[in-house]
Design a protein around this motif. Sequence first.
Motif, PDB file in Angstrom:
ATOM      1  N   CYS A 167      -0.999  -0.604 -14.117  1.00  0.00           N
ATOM      2  CA  CYS A 167      -1.688  -0.016 -13.061  1.00  0.00           C
ATOM      3  C   CYS A 167      -2.602  -0.649 -12.031  1.00  0.00           C
ATOM      4  O   CYS A 167      -2.629  -1.861 -12.248  1.00  0.00           O
ATOM      5  CB  CYS A 167      -3.032   0.763 -13.991  1.00  0.00           C
ATOM      6  SG  CYS A 167      -2.300   1.760 -15.483  1.00  0.00           S
ATOM      7  N   ALA A 168      -2.989  -0.001 -11.132  1.00  0.00           N
ATOM      8  CA  ALA A 168      -3.466  -0.712  -9.822  1.00  0.00           C
ATOM      9  C   ALA A 168      -4.902  -1.107 -10.045  1.00  0.00           C
ATOM     10  O   ALA A 168      -5.567  -0.408 -11.284  1.00  0.00           O
ATOM     11  CB  ALA A 168      -3.250   0.018  -8.452  1.00  0.00           C
ATOM     12  N   ASP A 169      -5.630  -1.543  -9.221  1.00  0.00           N
ATOM     13  CA  ASP A 169      -6.979  -1.920  -9.699  1.00  0.00           C
ATOM     14  C   ASP A 169      -7.845  -0.957  -9.603  1.00  0.00           C
ATOM     15  O   ASP A 169      -8.949  -0.960 -10.162  1.00  0.00           O
ATOM     16  CB  ASP A 169      -7.500  -2.885  -8.611  1.00  0.00           C
ATOM     17  CG  ASP A 169      -6.891  -4.365  -8.665  1.00  0.00           C
ATOM     18  OD1 ASP A 169      -6.470  -4.674  -9.733  1.00  0.00           O
ATOM     19  OD2 ASP A 169      -6.940  -5.028  -7.502  1.00  0.00           O
ATOM     20  N   ASN A 170      -7.658   0.139  -9.005  1.00  0.00           N
ATOM     21  CA  ASN A 170      -8.384   1.521  -9.007  1.00  0.00           C
ATOM     22  C   ASN A 170      -7.693   2.623  -9.998  1.00  0.00           C
ATOM     23  O   ASN A 170      -8.158   3.776  -9.684  1.00  0.00           O
ATOM     24  CB  ASN A 170      -8.449   2.165  -7.517  1.00  0.00           C
ATOM     25  CG  ASN A 170      -7.160   2.565  -6.856  1.00  0.00           C
ATOM     26  OD1 ASN A 170      -6.083   2.096  -7.511  1.00  0.00           O
ATOM     27  ND2 ASN A 170      -7.204   3.323  -5.925  1.00  0.00           N
ATOM     28  N   GLU A 171      -6.977   2.253 -10.865  1.00  0.00           N
ATOM     29  CA  GLU A 171      -6.624   3.146 -11.974  1.00  0.00           C
ATOM     30  C   GLU A 171      -6.886   2.504 -13.266  1.00  0.00           C
ATOM     31  O   GLU A 171      -7.185   1.243 -13.232  1.00  0.00           O
ATOM     32  CB  GLU A 171      -4.954   3.056 -11.730  1.00  0.00           C
ATOM     33  CG  GLU A 171      -4.685   3.812 -10.438  1.00  0.00           C
ATOM     34  CD  GLU A 171      -3.219   3.918 -10.255  1.00  0.00           C
ATOM     35  OE1 GLU A 171      -2.627   4.907  -9.492  1.00  0.00           O
ATOM     36  OE2 GLU A 171      -2.425   2.891 -10.844  1.00  0.00           O
ATOM     37  N   PHE A 172      -6.817   3.333 -14.367  1.00  0.00           N
ATOM     38  CA  PHE A 172      -6.639   2.842 -15.612  1.00  0.00           C
ATOM     39  C   PHE A 172      -5.462   3.592 -16.536  1.00  0.00           C
ATOM     40  O   PHE A 172      -5.111   4.496 -16.052  1.00  0.00           O
ATOM     41  CB  PHE A 172      -8.070   3.255 -16.594  1.00  0.00           C
ATOM     42  CG  PHE A 172      -8.375   4.756 -16.443  1.00  0.00           C
ATOM     43  CD1 PHE A 172      -7.768   5.446 -17.709  1.00  0.00           C
ATOM     44  CD2 PHE A 172      -9.004   5.280 -15.323  1.00  0.00           C
ATOM     45  CE1 PHE A 172      -8.251   6.805 -17.808  1.00  0.00           C
ATOM     46  CE2 PHE A 172      -9.263   6.780 -15.459  1.00  0.00           C
ATOM     47  CZ  PHE A 172      -8.925   7.308 -16.423  1.00  0.00           C
ATOM     48  N   SER A 204       0.747  -1.166  -0.006  1.00  0.00           N
ATOM     49  CA  SER A 204      -0.107   0.043  -0.050  1.00  0.00           C
ATOM     50  C   SER A 204       0.893   1.277   0.170  1.00  0.00           C
ATOM     51  O   SER A 204       0.618   2.265  -0.609  1.00  0.00           O
ATOM     52  CB  SER A 204      -0.713  -0.043   1.281  1.00  0.00           C
ATOM     53  OG  SER A 204      -1.663  -1.088   1.121  1.00  0.00           O
ATOM     54  N   SER A 210      -2.237  -1.038 -19.275  1.00  0.00           N
ATOM     55  CA  SER A 210      -3.059  -1.124 -18.066  1.00  0.00           C
ATOM     56  C   SER A 210      -2.430  -2.353 -17.196  1.00  0.00           C
ATOM     57  O   SER A 210      -2.574  -2.224 -15.896  1.00  0.00           O
ATOM     58  CB  SER A 210      -4.634  -1.600 -18.492  1.00  0.00           C
ATOM     59  OG  SER A 210      -4.440  -2.703 -19.235  1.00  0.00           O
ATOM     60  N   ASP A 211      -1.735  -3.264 -17.592  1.00  0.00           N
ATOM     61  CA  ASP A 211      -1.084  -4.120 -16.754  1.00  0.00           C
ATOM     62  C   ASP A 211      -0.102  -3.578 -15.283  1.00  0.00           C
ATOM     63  O   ASP A 211       0.038  -4.067 -14.512  1.00  0.00           O
ATOM     64  CB  ASP A 211      -0.201  -5.223 -17.411  1.00  0.00           C
ATOM     65  CG  ASP A 211      -0.989  -5.984 -18.483  1.00  0.00           C
ATOM     66  OD1 ASP A 211      -2.303  -6.223 -18.017  1.00  0.00           O
ATOM     67  OD2 ASP A 211      -0.656  -6.384 -19.337  1.00  0.00           O
ATOM     68  N   GLN A 253      -9.308   5.916 -11.177  1.00  0.00           N
ATOM     69  CA  GLN A 253     -10.680   6.022 -11.663  1.00  0.00           C
ATOM     70  C   GLN A 253     -11.579   6.727 -10.825  1.00  0.00           C
ATOM     71  O   GLN A 253     -11.486   7.138  -9.660  1.00  0.00           O
ATOM     72  CB  GLN A 253     -11.357   4.433 -11.219  1.00  0.00           C
ATOM     73  CG  GLN A 253     -10.817   3.346 -12.164  1.00  0.00           C
ATOM     74  CD  GLN A 253     -11.501   3.080 -13.673  1.00  0.00           C
ATOM     75  OE1 GLN A 253     -12.103   3.893 -14.005  1.00  0.00           O
ATOM     76  NE2 GLN A 253     -11.106   2.371 -14.182  1.00  0.00           N
ATOM     77  N   CYS A 262      -0.725   5.875 -15.415  1.00  0.00           N
ATOM     78  CA  CYS A 262      -1.973   5.368 -14.816  1.00  0.00           C
ATOM     79  C   CYS A 262      -2.700   6.494 -14.060  1.00  0.00           C
ATOM     80  O   CYS A 262      -2.177   7.513 -13.424  1.00  0.00           O
ATOM     81  CB  CYS A 262      -1.671   4.361 -13.766  1.00  0.00           C
ATOM     82  SG  CYS A 262      -0.615   3.097 -14.410  1.00  0.00           S
TER      83      CYS A 262
END
Length: 221
Positions: free
Chosen positions: A26-31, A6, A23-24, A42, A39
């Motif tokens: 980027c974090a789950d909450n990013e694009f 984190s 996109s690989d 979102q 990145c």
Amino acid sequence: MARFTSLLLLAAATLPFVFATSSDDCADNEFFYDAKSCCAPQGGISNPPSPPQGENQCPTSGWYWHPEKECCLPKQPQTPSSPPPQCGGNWFWNEGSSTCCTGGSTTTSTTPTPSANASKKRDNIAHKRAVAKARRSVLTCPDDMYACPISGLTGPTGDFECIDPKAELESCGGCVSTGEGQDCTAIEGVWNVGCEQGHCAIYTCAQGYKLSTDGASCLKL
């Protein structure tokens, strides 16, 4: 270990630019935002500041100024069906700097990345064609109106329509086709409803429903 991960993500988010190729990265909450190879979060960031006065502007809908990256970023991923960035007045979109600028014409630029492949190139071509078509539509829209993509039975048609997001009943607050606005007529149980300053205003509910205490919905009796 989770806390360490984190902290790494937090540190990356505060850097002026974290280079990414897809996109690989980027974090789950990013694009992945291709124009700047970075990145983006979102939905954007909370309480974004205004751009430096007199130097830049951001599009009037769906974009915000990112102080660390020093450019305008979209709140959602950009696809061929996304409406083009819309700058107010005599400002023009410059994709290279990802800002609205003055004293020039609309410009675009694409920076290839090492991971680009044939499929991505085809997607970029399709995106450019859609954006070019959308920009022609934007030029016919008054300053206070937005160009919203029109959806058909099988998805986006590639056409756009001008709407007033402050008063449009079926795209109140933004383009429903891009997920930004709200279709006031689709609220369950409404009878008389309007769009006031970009927010749905329920006046009366249909029989068998009553207006909620906050006036934002109709509750079934």
